[in-house]
Motif scaffolding. Sequence first.
Motif, short mmCIF file in Angstrom:
data_model
loop_
_atom_site.label_atom_id
_atom_site.label_comp_id
_atom_site.label_asym_id
_atom_site.label_seq_id
_atom_site.Cartn_x
_atom_site.Cartn_y
_atom_site.Cartn_z
N PHE A 109 -0.68 2.85 8.99
CA PHE A 109 -0.70 2.30 7.63
C PHE A 109 0.50 2.85 6.85
O PHE A 109 0.68 4.06 6.75
CB PHE A 109 -1.99 2.68 6.91
CG PHE A 109 -3.20 1.96 7.42
CD1 PHE A 109 -3.63 0.77 6.83
CD2 PHE A 109 -3.92 2.45 8.49
CE1 PHE A 109 -4.74 0.10 7.29
CE2 PHE A 109 -5.04 1.78 8.97
CZ PHE A 109 -5.44 0.61 8.36
N LEU A 110 1.31 1.94 6.33
CA LEU A 110 2.49 2.29 5.54
C LEU A 110 2.32 1.76 4.11
O LEU A 110 1.47 0.89 3.87
CB LEU A 110 3.74 1.66 6.15
CG LEU A 110 4.02 1.99 7.61
CD1 LEU A 110 5.16 1.10 8.13
CD2 LEU A 110 4.38 3.44 7.79
N ARG A 111 3.14 2.26 3.21
CA ARG A 111 3.15 1.76 1.83
C ARG A 111 4.57 1.31 1.51
O ARG A 111 5.54 1.95 1.91
CB ARG A 111 2.71 2.85 0.87
CG ARG A 111 2.85 2.45 -0.59
CD ARG A 111 2.29 3.47 -1.57
NE ARG A 111 2.76 4.81 -1.30
CZ ARG A 111 2.01 5.90 -1.50
NH1 ARG A 111 0.79 5.80 -1.96
NH2 ARG A 111 2.49 7.09 -1.25
N SER A 112 4.70 0.24 0.76
CA SER A 112 6.01 -0.26 0.34
C SER A 112 5.84 -1.06 -0.94
O SER A 112 4.73 -1.23 -1.45
CB SER A 112 6.61 -1.14 1.45
OG SER A 112 7.93 -1.51 1.11
N SER A 113 6.95 -1.57 -1.45
CA SER A 113 6.92 -2.47 -2.60
C SER A 113 7.98 -3.54 -2.39
O SER A 113 8.81 -3.45 -1.48
CB SER A 113 7.17 -1.69 -3.90
OG SER A 113 8.41 -1.03 -3.83
N PHE A 143 -11.35 -6.88 6.76
CA PHE A 143 -11.16 -6.57 8.17
C PHE A 143 -11.65 -5.14 8.40
O PHE A 143 -11.39 -4.24 7.59
CB PHE A 143 -9.67 -6.72 8.52
CG PHE A 143 -9.35 -6.59 9.98
CD1 PHE A 143 -10.11 -7.22 10.95
CD2 PHE A 143 -8.24 -5.86 10.37
CE1 PHE A 143 -9.78 -7.12 12.29
CE2 PHE A 143 -7.90 -5.75 11.71
CZ PHE A 143 -8.67 -6.38 12.67
N TRP A 144 -12.38 -4.91 9.49
CA TRP A 144 -13.10 -3.67 9.71
C TRP A 144 -12.28 -2.41 9.48
O TRP A 144 -12.72 -1.50 8.76
CB TRP A 144 -13.75 -3.67 11.09
CG TRP A 144 -14.42 -2.39 11.42
CD1 TRP A 144 -15.54 -1.87 10.83
CD2 TRP A 144 -13.98 -1.43 12.37
NE1 TRP A 144 -15.83 -0.64 11.38
CE2 TRP A 144 -14.88 -0.36 12.34
CE3 TRP A 144 -12.91 -1.38 13.26
CZ2 TRP A 144 -14.75 0.76 13.14
CZ3 TRP A 144 -12.79 -0.27 14.07
CH2 TRP A 144 -13.70 0.78 14.01
N PRO A 145 -11.05 -2.25 10.04
CA PRO A 145 -10.30 -1.01 9.78
C PRO A 145 -9.99 -0.81 8.30
O PRO A 145 -10.05 0.31 7.79
CB PRO A 145 -9.01 -1.19 10.59
CG PRO A 145 -9.37 -2.15 11.66
CD PRO A 145 -10.36 -3.10 11.02
N LEU A 146 -9.68 -1.89 7.58
CA LEU A 146 -9.42 -1.78 6.14
C LEU A 146 -10.71 -1.45 5.39
O LEU A 146 -10.72 -0.58 4.51
CB LEU A 146 -8.81 -3.08 5.60
CG LEU A 146 -8.52 -3.12 4.11
CD1 LEU A 146 -7.59 -2.00 3.68
CD2 LEU A 146 -7.94 -4.49 3.74
N GLU A 147 -11.80 -2.08 5.75
CA GLU A 147 -13.10 -1.80 5.11
C GLU A 147 -13.48 -0.33 5.29
O GLU A 147 -13.94 0.33 4.34
CB GLU A 147 -14.18 -2.69 5.71
CG GLU A 147 -15.56 -2.42 5.15
CD GLU A 147 -16.62 -3.27 5.80
OE1 GLU A 147 -17.43 -3.88 5.08
OE2 GLU A 147 -16.66 -3.33 7.06
N LYS A 148 -13.27 0.19 6.48
CA LYS A 148 -13.59 1.59 6.77
C LYS A 148 -12.78 2.52 5.85
O LYS A 148 -13.31 3.49 5.32
CB LYS A 148 -13.28 1.86 8.25
CG LYS A 148 -13.66 3.21 8.75
CD LYS A 148 -13.37 3.28 10.26
CE LYS A 148 -13.60 4.66 10.79
NZ LYS A 148 -13.26 4.77 12.22
N MET A 149 -11.49 2.21 5.67
CA MET A 149 -10.65 3.04 4.80
C MET A 149 -11.10 2.95 3.35
O MET A 149 -11.18 3.96 2.65
CB MET A 149 -9.19 2.63 4.94
CG MET A 149 -8.61 3.02 6.28
SD MET A 149 -6.88 2.61 6.40
CE MET A 149 -6.18 3.69 5.19
N VAL A 150 -11.37 1.74 2.87
CA VAL A 150 -11.82 1.55 1.48
C VAL A 150 -13.10 2.33 1.24
O VAL A 150 -13.24 3.05 0.25
CB VAL A 150 -11.98 0.05 1.16
CG1 VAL A 150 -12.69 -0.14 -0.17
CG2 VAL A 150 -10.63 -0.66 1.16
#
Length: 148
Positions: free
Chosen positions: A96-100, A132-139
């Motif tokens: 997981f990366l962050r950008s703008s 999506f499951w990996p995103l849901e888990k992080m949230v």
Amino acid sequence: MSKASSTVATTDNEAAKPKVAVVVFLLNGKKVLLGRRRSAVGNSTFALPGGENFEECAAREVKEETGLEIGATELLTVTNNLFVEGPKPLHYVTIFLRSSLTNTDQVPQNVEPEKCDGWDWYDWDNLPQPLFWPLEKMVNSGFNPFPA
């Protein structure tokens, strides 16, 4: 080896080989860009844009999927995801990366309509469902992609 891991390893030789996914939290104010997946894995769930080599991959994948050009990226976290249910078990290591955006006037395009129903900006505190499951888990863990 955990039961989930052994299930993946013995069910399908291809599933035993971990795949790497690079996804980007593309931030715009307090919003994050999500698209509804059209895929055997996580179909109809909302997910981040991305695909497979960190910074270069992130910029290329975001451009290929959304038409948007992004600036420098920053590593946020890495997760290990075993998909043991579904048509065939899979194992993904997700970066997981962050950008703008390089230019905030850019508008996301659905460049790969066979893979995504479309992109839109969503408030982090009011995300669409299902994720999506990996995103849901992080949230659900309280993860926050925004800078402190």
